[in-house]
Scaffold this motif. Structure first.
Motif, short mmCIF file in Angstrom:
data_model
loop_
_atom_site.label_atom_id
_atom_site.label_comp_id
_atom_site.label_asym_id
_atom_site.label_seq_id
_atom_site.Cartn_x
_atom_site.Cartn_y
_atom_site.Cartn_z
N LEU A 33 46.31 -8.53 -22.10
CA LEU A 33 47.01 -7.48 -22.83
C LEU A 33 47.48 -6.35 -21.92
O LEU A 33 48.30 -5.53 -22.32
N PHE A 34 46.99 -6.32 -20.67
CA PHE A 34 47.20 -5.16 -19.81
C PHE A 34 47.89 -5.52 -18.50
O PHE A 34 47.90 -6.68 -18.10
N SER A 35 48.44 -4.50 -17.86
CA SER A 35 49.10 -4.68 -16.56
C SER A 35 48.41 -3.88 -15.45
O SER A 35 48.46 -4.27 -14.28
N LEU A 36 47.75 -2.78 -15.78
CA LEU A 36 47.01 -1.99 -14.78
C LEU A 36 45.76 -2.75 -14.37
O LEU A 36 45.00 -3.23 -15.22
N LYS A 37 45.52 -2.83 -13.07
CA LYS A 37 44.38 -3.60 -12.54
C LYS A 37 43.06 -3.19 -13.20
O LYS A 37 42.28 -4.06 -13.65
N GLU A 38 42.80 -1.90 -13.27
CA GLU A 38 41.53 -1.44 -13.82
C GLU A 38 41.41 -1.76 -15.31
O GLU A 38 40.31 -2.08 -15.79
N ASP A 39 42.51 -1.67 -16.05
CA ASP A 39 42.48 -2.05 -17.46
C ASP A 39 42.16 -3.54 -17.61
O ASP A 39 41.38 -3.93 -18.48
N ILE A 40 42.79 -4.36 -16.77
CA ILE A 40 42.58 -5.81 -16.83
C ILE A 40 41.12 -6.15 -16.59
O ILE A 40 40.50 -6.91 -17.35
N GLU A 41 40.53 -5.57 -15.53
CA GLU A 41 39.17 -5.97 -15.18
C GLU A 41 38.13 -5.40 -16.16
O GLU A 41 37.15 -6.09 -16.48
N ILE A 42 38.34 -4.20 -16.68
CA ILE A 42 37.40 -3.65 -17.66
C ILE A 42 37.49 -4.42 -18.97
O ILE A 42 36.47 -4.79 -19.57
N ALA A 43 38.71 -4.68 -19.45
CA ALA A 43 38.89 -5.45 -20.68
C ALA A 43 38.33 -6.86 -20.51
O ALA A 43 37.68 -7.40 -21.42
N GLY A 44 38.55 -7.46 -19.36
CA GLY A 44 38.01 -8.79 -19.09
C GLY A 44 36.49 -8.80 -19.04
O GLY A 44 35.84 -9.68 -19.61
N GLY A 70 40.81 3.13 -27.61
CA GLY A 70 42.16 3.67 -27.66
C GLY A 70 43.18 2.80 -26.95
O GLY A 70 44.24 3.30 -26.53
N ASN A 71 42.88 1.51 -26.80
CA ASN A 71 43.76 0.56 -26.12
C ASN A 71 44.08 0.98 -24.69
O ASN A 71 45.13 0.62 -24.14
N ALA A 72 43.16 1.75 -24.09
CA ALA A 72 43.32 2.20 -22.70
C ALA A 72 41.93 2.19 -22.05
O ALA A 72 41.32 3.25 -21.85
N PRO A 73 41.42 1.01 -21.71
CA PRO A 73 40.02 0.89 -21.27
C PRO A 73 39.66 1.78 -20.07
O PRO A 73 38.63 2.46 -20.10
N CYS A 107 27.87 3.01 -17.53
CA CYS A 107 27.63 2.25 -16.30
C CYS A 107 28.95 1.92 -15.59
O CYS A 107 29.04 1.98 -14.36
N LEU A 108 29.97 1.59 -16.37
CA LEU A 108 31.29 1.31 -15.77
C LEU A 108 31.85 2.56 -15.11
O LEU A 108 32.45 2.49 -14.02
N LYS A 109 31.69 3.72 -15.74
CA LYS A 109 32.18 4.96 -15.12
C LYS A 109 31.51 5.18 -13.77
O LYS A 109 32.16 5.55 -12.79
N ASN A 110 30.20 4.94 -13.71
CA ASN A 110 29.49 5.07 -12.44
C ASN A 110 30.02 4.09 -11.39
O ASN A 110 30.17 4.45 -10.21
N ILE A 111 30.34 2.87 -11.83
CA ILE A 111 30.87 1.86 -10.90
C ILE A 111 32.19 2.33 -10.30
O ILE A 111 32.44 2.18 -9.10
N TYR A 112 33.06 2.91 -11.13
CA TYR A 112 34.38 3.35 -10.64
C TYR A 112 34.30 4.68 -9.90
O TYR A 112 35.05 4.88 -8.93
N ASN A 114 31.57 5.92 -8.21
CA ASN A 114 30.69 5.94 -7.04
C ASN A 114 30.66 4.66 -6.22
O ASN A 114 30.06 4.64 -5.13
N HIS A 115 31.30 3.58 -6.73
CA HIS A 115 31.24 2.31 -6.00
C HIS A 115 32.62 1.66 -5.84
O HIS A 115 32.72 0.46 -5.53
N ASN A 116 33.67 2.42 -6.09
CA ASN A 116 35.04 1.94 -5.86
C ASN A 116 35.45 0.79 -6.75
O ASN A 116 36.31 -0.01 -6.40
N GLY A 117 34.80 0.65 -7.91
CA GLY A 117 35.26 -0.32 -8.90
C GLY A 117 34.53 -1.65 -8.89
O GLY A 117 33.75 -1.96 -7.98
#
Length: 254
Positions: A33-44, A70-73, A107-112, A114-117
């Motif tokens: 559903l997404f084109s932004l890399k971070e949206d794709i990997e979080i949604a996945g 909000g359709n913006a992971p 936890c995902l916020k911490n990953i992005y 403090n750990h570069n995603g």
């Protein structure tokens, strides 16, 4: 069938199932559903985590998760307020509940932050030819911030002999370059040759009937056994055979 005949048979099934039509009934549709890399990997990641049980319910609840964000992971993960998190409280998919969902967002916020995603964490800990230690290390990093202990059960650990089916499926989506429009292949720092087959009851039963797997349990040892056989057929892209094993089991009742 001898090995050559078996490989030809499986290659035909890969060609048949590894097509855009596969997306319609599979949770891989969520990251598409997404084109932004971070949206794709979080949604996945989130849709893979709840990918067990009834397939229609998996898809329904995966879409619900995205809607609640909000359709913006990525934006939700990085910019949410405590009030935003309140609307996640009543989400339920089998044993994954609203508190688990909220913990995963934190936890995902911490990953992005403090750990570069997600890609960086998985790539940093990979070993040649396997992602099993990487999955183990990812789980430790993912849960390094305060969280409910029960939430840990939603990420499996292959070093505790789990097949880690959902994480291996997520990695297939992110890493594998299939040029067929199914797997997204947006992570370039991990080789498809290191991926493991997402072993579940369907692919496990088919693998046993075809003589690719002798172990009765669907666990990490079975994954290693199946991986070794599939790498004989294609050491560069062994998990393409997931399409064949899954298709034979789910769609053909092989």
């Amino acid at each position: 069938m001898n090995l050559l005949e078996l490989q030809d048979f499986l290659d035909e099934k890969v060609e048949f199932y590894n097509t855009p039509d596969f997306i319609e009934s599979d949770p891989v549709q969520i990251p598409h559903l997404f084109s932004l890399k971070e949206d794709i990997e979080i949604a996945g990641f989130l849709s893979a985590i709840i990918a067990w049980g009834n397939r229609k319910m998996i898809l329904k609840n995966s879409h619900k998760m995205i809607h609640l964000m909000g359709n913006a992971p990525y934006d939700f993960v990085m910019s949410h307020t405590e009030t935003d998190l309140e609307r996640l409280e009543f989400f339920v998919h089998r044993t994954f509940n609203g508190q688990d969902f909220i913990s995963f967002i934190r936890c995902l916020k911490n990953i992005y932050q403090n750990h570069n995603g997600l890609e960086s964490v998985y790539a940093k800990n990979q070993e040649i030819g396997t992602m099993q230690k990487s999955i183990h290390e990812f789980k430790k990093i993912f849960f390094e911030i305060p969280h409910q202990y029960r939430t840990q059960k939603h990420i499996s650990d292959p070093l505790n002999n789990s097949a880690a089916k959902r994480i291996n499926m997520f990695l297939r989506w992110m890493v594998r370059q299939d040029n067929k429009g199914v797997d997204l292949g947006i992570w370039k720092s991990i080789s498809p040759s290191s991926l493991s087959c997402p072993l579940d009851v369907h692919s496990g039963n088919v693998a046993r009937k075809l003589g690719l797997l002798t172990r009765n349990q669907n666990d990490a040892k079975a994954v290693a056994e199946l991986d070794s056989k599939l790498r004989e057929f294609d050491p560069i892209d062994p998990v393409k055979y997931d399409f064949a094993l899954f298709g034979l089991g789910v769609f053909e009742r092989f």
